[in-house]
Design a protein around this motif. Structure first.
Motif, PDB file in Angstrom:
ATOM      1  N   TYR A  64      19.660  -8.797   5.214  1.00 46.95           N
ATOM      2  CA  TYR A  64      19.536 -10.232   4.991  1.00 46.95           C
ATOM      3  C   TYR A  64      20.708 -10.975   5.634  1.00 46.95           C
ATOM      4  O   TYR A  64      20.523 -11.975   6.322  1.00 46.95           O
ATOM      5  CB  TYR A  64      19.449 -10.596   3.504  1.00 46.95           C
ATOM      6  CG  TYR A  64      19.390 -12.086   3.324  1.00 46.95           C
ATOM      7  CD1 TYR A  64      18.203 -12.772   3.556  1.00 46.95           C
ATOM      8  CD2 TYR A  64      20.524 -12.827   3.013  1.00 46.95           C
ATOM      9  CE1 TYR A  64      18.145 -14.148   3.460  1.00 46.95           C
ATOM     10  CE2 TYR A  64      20.472 -14.208   2.909  1.00 46.95           C
ATOM     11  CZ  TYR A  64      19.284 -14.860   3.138  1.00 46.95           C
ATOM     12  OH  TYR A  64      19.230 -16.227   3.057  1.00 46.95           O
ATOM     13  N   PHE A  87      11.986 -13.594   1.507  1.00 47.68           N
ATOM     14  CA  PHE A  87      12.649 -12.424   2.080  1.00 47.68           C
ATOM     15  C   PHE A  87      12.543 -11.246   1.113  1.00 47.68           C
ATOM     16  O   PHE A  87      12.192 -10.131   1.507  1.00 47.68           O
ATOM     17  CB  PHE A  87      14.120 -12.721   2.395  1.00 47.68           C
ATOM     18  CG  PHE A  87      14.833 -11.554   3.011  1.00 47.68           C
ATOM     19  CD1 PHE A  87      14.740 -11.315   4.374  1.00 47.68           C
ATOM     20  CD2 PHE A  87      15.589 -10.687   2.242  1.00 47.68           C
ATOM     21  CE1 PHE A  87      15.379 -10.226   4.960  1.00 47.68           C
ATOM     22  CE2 PHE A  87      16.238  -9.605   2.808  1.00 47.68           C
ATOM     23  CZ  PHE A  87      16.136  -9.376   4.170  1.00 47.68           C
ATOM     24  N   SER A  91      10.423  -7.979   1.775  1.00 47.35           N
ATOM     25  CA  SER A  91      11.247  -6.771   1.791  1.00 47.35           C
ATOM     26  C   SER A  91      10.723  -5.756   0.782  1.00 47.35           C
ATOM     27  O   SER A  91      10.723  -4.547   1.043  1.00 47.35           O
ATOM     28  CB  SER A  91      12.701  -7.105   1.485  1.00 47.35           C
ATOM     29  OG  SER A  91      13.253  -7.867   2.526  1.00 47.35           O
ATOM     30  N   ARG A 132       7.871  -6.048   8.634  1.00 49.76           N
ATOM     31  CA  ARG A 132       8.979  -6.957   8.334  1.00 49.76           C
ATOM     32  C   ARG A 132       9.227  -7.937   9.481  1.00 49.76           C
ATOM     33  O   ARG A 132       9.473  -9.124   9.238  1.00 49.76           O
ATOM     34  CB  ARG A 132      10.253  -6.171   8.024  1.00 49.76           C
ATOM     35  CG  ARG A 132      10.216  -5.476   6.685  1.00 49.76           C
ATOM     36  CD  ARG A 132      11.473  -4.665   6.468  1.00 49.76           C
ATOM     37  NE  ARG A 132      11.472  -4.037   5.179  1.00 49.76           N
ATOM     38  CZ  ARG A 132      11.752  -2.753   4.974  1.00 49.76           C
ATOM     39  NH1 ARG A 132      12.082  -1.972   5.987  1.00 49.76           N
ATOM     40  NH2 ARG A 132      11.734  -2.260   3.765  1.00 49.76           N
ATOM     41  N   TYR A 136       9.018 -11.751   8.531  1.00 51.00           N
ATOM     42  CA  TYR A 136      10.262 -12.528   8.524  1.00 51.00           C
ATOM     43  C   TYR A 136      10.189 -13.681   9.510  1.00 51.00           C
ATOM     44  O   TYR A 136      10.559 -14.806   9.196  1.00 51.00           O
ATOM     45  CB  TYR A 136      11.466 -11.654   8.870  1.00 51.00           C
ATOM     46  CG  TYR A 136      11.822 -10.594   7.855  1.00 51.00           C
ATOM     47  CD1 TYR A 136      11.277 -10.572   6.577  1.00 51.00           C
ATOM     48  CD2 TYR A 136      12.706  -9.587   8.193  1.00 51.00           C
ATOM     49  CE1 TYR A 136      11.614  -9.583   5.675  1.00 51.00           C
ATOM     50  CE2 TYR A 136      13.047  -8.593   7.284  1.00 51.00           C
ATOM     51  CZ  TYR A 136      12.499  -8.601   6.026  1.00 51.00           C
ATOM     52  OH  TYR A 136      12.839  -7.620   5.137  1.00 51.00           O
ATOM     53  N   VAL A 140       9.564 -16.276   6.655  1.00 45.22           N
ATOM     54  CA  VAL A 140      10.876 -16.407   6.021  1.00 45.22           C
ATOM     55  C   VAL A 140      11.816 -17.287   6.831  1.00 45.22           C
ATOM     56  O   VAL A 140      12.285 -18.318   6.356  1.00 45.22           O
ATOM     57  CB  VAL A 140      11.512 -15.018   5.775  1.00 45.22           C
ATOM     58  CG1 VAL A 140      12.870 -15.160   5.109  1.00 45.22           C
ATOM     59  CG2 VAL A 140      10.589 -14.149   4.926  1.00 45.22           C
TER      60      VAL A 140
END
Length: 174
Positions: A64, A87, A91, A132, A136, A140
């Protein structure tokens, strides 16, 4: 047509830089993940999947910081609570993917030697990384809205140096 190709070329270049930065942070996170996994596995009596989950959580925290302050530092920072929530949600989904593969190999097929555990941990990380990356960058760390180009009033050139810019009023009022 060349303007269109130039725009496409620029977007591809930008995506390549983003993938490289994501890979750099992810590569460091991979090392953290595998190091913590092997340390916990060899220094404690935790079962293999629990050791892996612990290592994944440590790597998530490490990643992160890397993603926010290196890979996506130019992205919108206005909704930190939303960003952190998403996130952690994505995750956690990656954690399930990563450790689900290790779980299936360990308990489904009985592959539990240190080498086998590391191979399936690495495979799980790879598959979870694809998920991811997509989540992301899409949800995110959202891109800032494009700023329209500034067009000067007719007949007036754009300022070229700070000296050409109009003076701003002092906010303190001195």
């Amino acid at each position: 047509m060349s303007e269109r190709r130039g725009g496409l070329r620029g977007r591809v270049r930008q995506l390549a830089r983003e993938v490289a930065k994501f890979g750099a942070v992810g590569g460091a996170g991979l090392l953290v993940n595998l190091a913590v996994f092997n340390l916990v596995r060899h220094l404690t009596e935790l079962p293999v999947v629990r050791a892996s989950v612990l290592a994944t959580v440590v790597a998530i925290a490490f990643n992160y910081v890397g993603f926010r302050y290196f890979t996506y530092r130019d992205r919108d920072k206005s909704g930190r609570t939303r960003e952190m929530t998403l996130f952690l949600l994505f995750s956690a989904a990656g954690l399930v993917i990563e450790n689900g593969i290790l779980y299936a190999a360990t308990y489904g097929f009985g592959w539990d030697t240190p080498l086998q555990s590391n191979v399936f941990k690495f495979l799980g990380i790879g598959i979870a990384t694809l998920f991811r990356f997509w989540s992301y960058r899409t949800w995110v760390f959202r891109a800032m809205p494009a700023v329209p180009p500034v067009t000067p009033p007719a007949g007036r050139p754009l300022p070229r140096t700070p000296a050409d810019l109009p003076a701003e009023p002092d906010p303190v009022g001195r």
